[in-house]
Enzyme design. Structure first.
Site, short mmCIF file in Angstrom:
data_model
loop_
_atom_site.label_atom_id
_atom_site.label_comp_id
_atom_site.label_asym_id
_atom_site.label_seq_id
_atom_site.Cartn_x
_atom_site.Cartn_y
_atom_site.Cartn_z
CG ASP A 370 8.39 -23.53 -11.04
OD1 ASP A 370 9.36 -23.99 -10.44
OD2 ASP A 370 8.29 -22.32 -11.31
CG PHE A 832 8.12 3.85 3.00
CD1 PHE A 832 8.26 3.52 4.33
CD2 PHE A 832 7.22 3.12 2.24
CE1 PHE A 832 7.52 2.48 4.90
CE2 PHE A 832 6.48 2.09 2.79
CZ PHE A 832 6.63 1.77 4.13
CD GLU A 1295 14.16 9.32 7.19
OE1 GLU A 1295 14.19 9.48 5.96
OE2 GLU A 1295 14.25 10.26 8.00
#
Length: 1385
Positions: A370, A832, A1295
């Protein structure tokens, strides 16, 4: 004598948390993180990525300036910082802020009290990031804040941790913990916490917060180190091979005659985060101490910046310098540059990364910078020193030259003062910078960046504006470096701006900004370039402007210069402001005292020690003597013979002890890496690799670095003879009939008569959906430590969700009895599902190596290896035919689903059941399906949070959206008409449906519509879209149904002699608050003994690590119900203890009156009462399965020029039953939802043609971050009716809420639909909507493609057509301004 030899030299000396460290010698390639974790007791500093992309390793670095007697403090990424670079510096880690022994810091206490730590792995880094902001805020001249607060603003507090990633919490509580310290905080805006209760006054709430007093703050720089600095001793360069020249001449002397790669020249080493260099260096040259490279000079000609100056220092200078000597235009340009630099990387990278390093990477290695782009646009120059010759060239020339040679040095960069091209005219300066990236605040590479500088003059004879001069730079779009759009500049210069000119300029930009072959999404990047130029110039067409000193009177809008009318535009976002992060949110929780302390929102057990870094994870366990470290060599081919594996001798690291493969399995053992009831997976490929990412061998070396380097350098010789082509797609699997069997007992059953349902339909449509994978991105990667024990035994520490499965697998692999194996798991840094099966081969490989070599062996997978070898969510292809009535009522649904299971079955056979379970949230009339489990040569897919359920919920919504679109109906009405009734629910869910009162979804559907003002907001969104061309909003309301299955879990409760209580439980603490709920349950169950003055039993309870030889039948922690089952097991144990203690308690009370708990337990020990009770909870068949319900309303805003989707607001209502701990459940709901946002909106799981993952780092795989989550996230936990057969009427929360995130995707689709209508109208069509598929994830480029890659051209063509036809033409943007249309940032 040279200046180098004249200096007094000595050892490497620094401080960590006030403790002095002196290292007589050290490998100069050693990172600070490596040293802290292996050579000190300070383990709060975690390795999350090794790339500076996650923030888990953040520490505070403090430097002392003896001349000014000042200490400079800033956060850094310790995984990239080389140890020798911190000579005479001080390091502060989270342990240094406070700890359990000396007292926690208010930051630790607030993180814990605001429930901002779940797994806790990322928390210490967050705390240090916030601490760094606090320390620096106190140095400012701002007014003294109110008592207990800091000088930080709310915005600064949020941004302090914006570069830190968290996969558990959803960030909202983290932001609250940070904001609670801000001077301008509104205490009422802070969310649910354990400090105060609803209804208390602001004053009371403030008094309950842990006191922060800046006067009590830690001294970050110890006095003894100041004295050593004043002594003038510098690092002995020759001893450490680390050179710190003080001048360019010294540097040239060091570089002379050293053309090879043996020398590394650096400022901060942050480039290693992107370019993972494998070569080893003989010496390092640190440029930070060279005065010419460290200067910052400001005068009338501009700003000159030394190449070694950090980006943060440049930002501070450009933002806060006194600019009175300069023209106003300079100040605006410089501040705009500074604002954009704040979007580069993250704060702890910018604090050490240098401007010169960034530009040299852009020039030598084509880094998508950038800084190169923005400096190019303002006409910057650079000074290059080659030999004794100093050369000043333009930045453009520098970038276009061949790579800078080794003996040349970039000395400085000059940003020139802006001069008028035409000094006599009344000119106006325009300067703006643009960036499209996955994350607004940085920490992500741009798809394209652009910076535009233009001088324009209002015409004296017309309303037109003349372009006197312009500089247009584009970068990061797939070319070697940033470029100026010369042809466009030449075309615009000298022209009056109008629609025709702008149209031609946009077309020219498209022809100019062309990504090179092989660049991802090239058309999208070119479209961005056209959109940014359009944005820059559109407001100036056919509009006059009042100016003062060459500027408009007002320039508060998206460009530096915008017309004053536009500054009032509706809901404007300004480019000169870094986007705000989060607004206030509300959490509605109904507390219950029925089972005290069950139901209390107490802080998570261990939250404070997680924040301080004292919580011990597997890799924090000190390495035993003689310990080795392992790393996997994995296949990069999908199907090939492995002829040989060679660990190269050059560049071969020292310390390799062995390379283990299937040939090293003991004679009585098996080549088994994991097992499940559906099959096994080998530990290593046996001569034939079956997929890219399969484990081939395990390199064992003396350090983790050497093991990783050896694995990286390994050369695998593959052979493809006599092999069929690999199966890498679902279509090829079907073609070759490559399937896994699904046991009939778990295959779901169809519902109703499909033929009859289709016959009843007025319409039928058929379509196809494709869904990709998702990676877990737990913050702690896979890790294990194996230690050989006596008598052929082995002890393994594993970060596992199912230690019992690792236990039996290790025994089978080694060929030893299971009683010879012991697996220990204390806590897991995020799982997870990824640490159920994938963790087993990690533990097994370490055990095999330790067993064979008779030495301790550990491993900690680097992020890339973890991502490539652990699989993830199942990809799918769905074909459906749906029949429906004219009112949208669906009569029949026929599905064909192909699931990519990968090469081994794992848990995949359960997927059909879970997919159908969540899909049946709607009444499909009749439901028929054919689901095939495809065996492919891809890495094995396994359970990931809500496996199958997440995809099933999306499939349902995609079908509903399609039906609504085909009938031109509001999608919410189609959802509404197809919601399950209780009678239809029983038909689809059978035994899981429960009683009528438990079906809370219909009432929640209506309640959330009211509490979220859904219907009013639908109308507001329509109105907004009517008046805004370049932003469109969408809103969506979505229901979920999620079936869970209770599992057996074992437990043991023991009461020690002093009355303290120890709990062992089969469930594993992953961050989901299992230990917390278990402690509450034990305190509740034991209270029935009713001792007098027993105090808070909760404080007496400790949950200890899982030990597979101490407590058997632990099962797997997953499926959202382990906390409930664990609580049930503990309750059974406590009931046994109560039964044993009650007779004694009664006798003692008869003799002594009311007695204390300690007295009862002491007497029980004396009378040999058994104070240890074990139990196995086995759920009752009638209550083993139940349904969870939830509803979400999400509103988003889509930027039509970039495709960026901003999530404005989310309202969630979730049925939590009687919550065991509302604070824990709230965290689970928010964290799951945000993880779901990742799947639906951000996380691209991309592979190459061999099936090998290529989005394998924090650079390429983007999980949600603080700046991409909902601006406002409101959650209400519904306290639903009691259910006597559930665990104290509780329900799961881990979940199910993940599925609610589909509402964000649906809202984005709604916004895109409006954009497409507009695009069609501009194309001369009637604007009627067309059917389209929105990909998952709905990334910026996917959204932009649907909104129209040529949307700017279409708008300009339409505008030109309106002008030529004399129709109702919108003169420039005048009509737009009348309706307050936003020209977006």
């Amino acid at each position: 004598m040279s200046a180098e030899t004249e200096r007094r030299t000595g050892s490497l000396v620094f401080a960590v948390n006030g403790e002095r460290f002196e290292l007589p010698t050290v490998d100069p390639s050693t990172t600070l993180l490596e040293f802290l974790r292996t050579q000190t007791p300070f383990k709060s500093v975690k390795l999350g990525c090794g790339e500076g992309g996650c923030g888990a390793c953040v520490v505070l670095l403090s430097k002392y300036d003896p001349v000014h007697d000042k200490v400079e403090d800033f956060t850094i990424s310790s995984c990239l910082t080389l140890l020798c670079s911190i000579n005479r510096c001080s390091i502060t880690t989270s342990e240094g802020l406070g700890n359990s022994k000396n007292g926690f810091h208010p930051i630790h206490q607030r993180f814990s009290g605001f429930h901002a730590s779940q797994c806790g792995f990322c928390t210490p880094g967050m705390c240090v990031s916030l601490f760094g902001a606090l320390v620096n805020a106190e140095k400012t001249s701002q007014l003294e804040p109110p008592s207990g607060l800091s000088k930080l603003t709310v915005s600064e507090a949020e941004k302090a941790v914006a570069g830190n990633l968290c996969r558990c919490t959803g960030y909202r509580p983290i932001a609250d913990a940070c904001k609670s310290l801000a001077a301008d905080v509104d205490i009422e805006d802070l969310g649910f916490n354990s400090f105060w209760r609803k209804g208390e006054t602001k004053e009371v709430k403030m008094s309950r917060l842990p006191l922060y007093n800046c006067n009590d703050e830690i001294r970050t720089f110890p006095e003894f180190l100041k004295e050593e600095i004043k002594s003038g001793v510098s690092l002995d360069s020759k001893r450490y091979n680390w050179y710190t020249p003080a001048s360019v001449e010294e540097l040239q002397s060091l570089l002379k005659g050293n053309e090879g790669t043996g020398t590394k020249v650096l400022v901060s080493n942050t480039g290693m985060g992107y370019y993972k260099e494998l070569e080893r260096y003989d010496r390092y040259i640190d440029l930070k101490h060279i005065s010419e490279l460290s200067m910052l000079r400001i005068d009338q000609t501009g700003v000159e910046i030394g190449a070694a100056v950090t980006i943060s220092k440049i930002i501070k200078t450009l933002k806060h310098e006194n600019w009175h000597e300069f023209l106003p235009r300079d100040e605006i340009v410089f501040k705009r540059l500074a604002n954009h630099m704040e979007k580069i990387a993250s704060g702890f990278i910018r604090n050490t990364a240098s401007v010169g390093g960034n530009l040299v990477m852009a020039q030598r290695k084509h880094f998508p910078s950038d800084i190169a782009t923005i400096l190019l646009a303002v006409g910057s120059t650079v000074d290059i020193m080659s030999g004794h010759q100093l050369e000043r060239i333009t930045l453009e020339e520098f970038l276009e030259r061949p790579p800078l040679n080794f003996n040349s040095v970039l000395v400085s960069v000059k940003i020139p003062s802006v001069r008028k091209v035409n000094p006599e005219s009344n000119t106006i300066l325009l300067f703006d910078i643009y960036r499209a990236a996955p994350r607004p605040l940085g920490n992500a590479l741009a798809y394209l960046n652009a910076a535009f500088l233009a001088e324009v003059s209002p015409s004296e004879i017309s309303d037109g504006i003349l372009v006197n001069h312009c500089q247009l730079a584009f970068g990061a779009y797939g070319t070697k470096h940033a470029n100026k759009a010369r042809k466009v500049e030449e075309f615009l210069t000298g022209k009056f701006l109008n629609f025709e000119v702008l149209y031609e300029a946009v077309k020219l930009v498209r022809a100019t900004v062309l990504p090179e072959d092989g660049t991802a999404n090239p058309a999208y990047r070119s479209s961005l370039a056209a959109g940014f130029l359009f944005q820059f110039l559109i407001s100036l067409i056919d509009s006059g402007a009042k100016t003062t000193n060459g500027f408009l009177d007002e320039y508060k809008s998206t460009s530096l210069i915008k017309h004053s009318e536009l500054t009032q535009s509706y809901d404007q976002l300004y480019s000169d402001k870094v986007p705000t992060l989060l607004s206030s949110a509300k959490q509605v929780v109904e507390l219950s005292k029925s089972y005290y302390p069950i139901g209390e929102p107490i802080a998570k057990s261990g939250g404070a020690i997680q924040a301080s870094g004292e919580a011990v994870y597997v890799d924090d366990i000190p390495s035993p003597t003689n310990c080795l470290h392992g790393a996997f060599i994995y296949s990069k081919k999908p199907l090939a013979r492995v002829r040989s594996i060679k660990v190269n001798s050059s560049p071969h690291p020292d310390g390799v002890a062995a390379v283990l493969s299937y040939k090293d399995i003991p004679e009585l053992g098996e080549n088994i890496g994991s097992k499940h009831k559906f099959g096994t997976e080998p530990l290593f490929a046996e001569g034939l690799t079956l997929c890219a990412g399969q484990r081939l061998a395990f390199v064992v070396a003396d350090t983790q670095k050497h093991a990783d380097m050896a694995a990286n350098c390994a050369v695998v010789n593959y052979g493809l003879e006599d092999l069929e082509p690999p199966i890498l797609s679902l279509e090829e699997a079907v073609k070759r009939s490559s399937f896994f069997e699904i046991p009939p007992s778990i295959y779901p059953k169809p519902v109703g008569d499909i033929l009859k349902g289709m016959a009843e339909a007025d319409y039928k449509i058929t379509s196809e959906i494709k869904l990709g994978s998702q990676y877990y991105f737990y913050m702690e990667t896979q890790t294990a430590l194996a230690i050989p024990d006596e008598d052929n035994c082995i002890v393994v520490y594993s970060s596992a969700q199912g230690p019992e499965y690792a236990h039996s697998t290790i025994a089978r692999c080694l060929g030893i009895p299971e009683h010879n194996v012991r697996v220990l798991t204390r806590r897991v840094g995020g799982g997870f599902g990824g640490k159920i099966i994938p963790s087993i081969p990690i533990a097994t490989a370490c055990a095999l190596a330790a067993h064979k070599l008779r030495r301790p062996v550990r491993t900690y997978l680097n992020r890339k290896t973890d991502m490539i070898t652990t699989g993830g969510r199942h990809p799918m292809k769905i074909t459906y035919t749906v029949g429906f009535k004219s009112d949208g009522k669906i009569t029949a649904l026929q599905l064909e689903i192909l699931i990519d299971a990968g090469i081994f079955p794992d848990i995949s056979p359960v997927m059909p059941r879970t997919i159908l379970s969540s899909l049946q949230k709607y009444n499909w009339g009749a439901l028929s399906f054919d689901i095939k489990l495809c065996k492919t040569n891809n890495i094995t897919k396994t359970a990931m949070r809500a496996p199958g359920d997440l995809q099933g919920s999306f499939i349902a919504e995609a079908i509903i959206e399609h039906v609504a679109s085909s009938l031109s109906l509001e999608v919410d009405s189609v959802r509404n008409v197809n919601l399950q009734t209780y009678n239809s629910l029983k038909l689809f869910y059978r035994d899981s449906a429960g009683e009528h009162l438990e079906y809370t979804l219909p009432s929640m559907w209506d309640k959330l519509a009211v509490s979220s003002s859904f219907n009013q907001r639908v109308e507001m969104v329509k109105e907004y879209n009517k008046y805004n061309k370049w932003k469109k909003r969408g809103i969506s309301r979505v229901p979920i149904l999620y079936t869970v299955l209770m599992k057996p879990v074992s437990g043991r409760v023991s009461v020690l002699k002093d009355g303290s209580i120890i709990i062992e439980i089969g469930g594993i603490e992953l961050g989901q608050g299992l230990w917390t709920k278990v402690k509450q349950m034990a305190a509740f169950a034991l209270r029935s003994i009713q001792c007098n003055g027993d105090g808070e039993l909760l404080d007496r309870v400790r949950v200890i690590q899982a030990d597979t030889l101490s407590l058997i039948q632990g099962r797997i922690t997953g499926g959202s119900t382990t906390s409930e089952s664990s609580c049930a097991a503990v309750r059974l144990c406590c009931n046994i203890l109560v039964e044993r203690l009650s007779p004694l308690n009664e006798r003692l009370q008869e003799q002594m009156g009311p007695i204390k708990w300690e007295t009862l337990i002491s007497q029980a020990h004396m009378q040999s009462v058994n104070l240890s009770a074990s139990a196995l909870y086995v759920p009752d068949a009638s209550s083993s399965s139940y349904i969870n319900y939830g509803v979400a309303v999400s509103e988003v805003e889509v930027n039509l020029l970039t495709g960026e989707t901003t999530i404005l607001r989310v309202d969630i209502m979730y049925d939590g039953g009687q919550s065991l701990n509302p604070a824990v459940d709230l965290g689970q709901i928010e964290g799951a939802f945000v993880q779901g946002i990742g799947f639906f909106m951000f996380e691209e799981y991309l592979t190459n043609s061999d099936g090998l993952l290529i989005t394998d780092s924090t650079w390429t795989y983007k999980i949600p971050s603080m700046d991409t989550i909902p601006k406002q996230l409101n959650v209400e936990i519904l306290n639903s009716s009691h259910h006597e057969k559930r665990i104290l009427s509780s329900k799961a929360s881990g979940e199910p809420p993940l599925l609610l995130a589909v509402s964000v995707h649906c809202a984005a689709r709604s916004a895109i639909k409006e954009a497409r209508k507009q695009l069609l109208s501009w194309s001369g069509q009637d604007g009627s909507e067309s059917t389209f598929q929105l990909d998952v994830p709905a990334t910026m480029h996917a959204v932009k493609e649907l909104c129209g890659l040529d949307i700017v051209e279409k708008y300009l063509e339409w505008s030109l057509g309106q002008r030529k036809s004399g129709g109702a033409f919108y003169n420039g943007m005048n009509a737009d301004r009348k309706v307050k249309e936003a020209i977006i940032r």
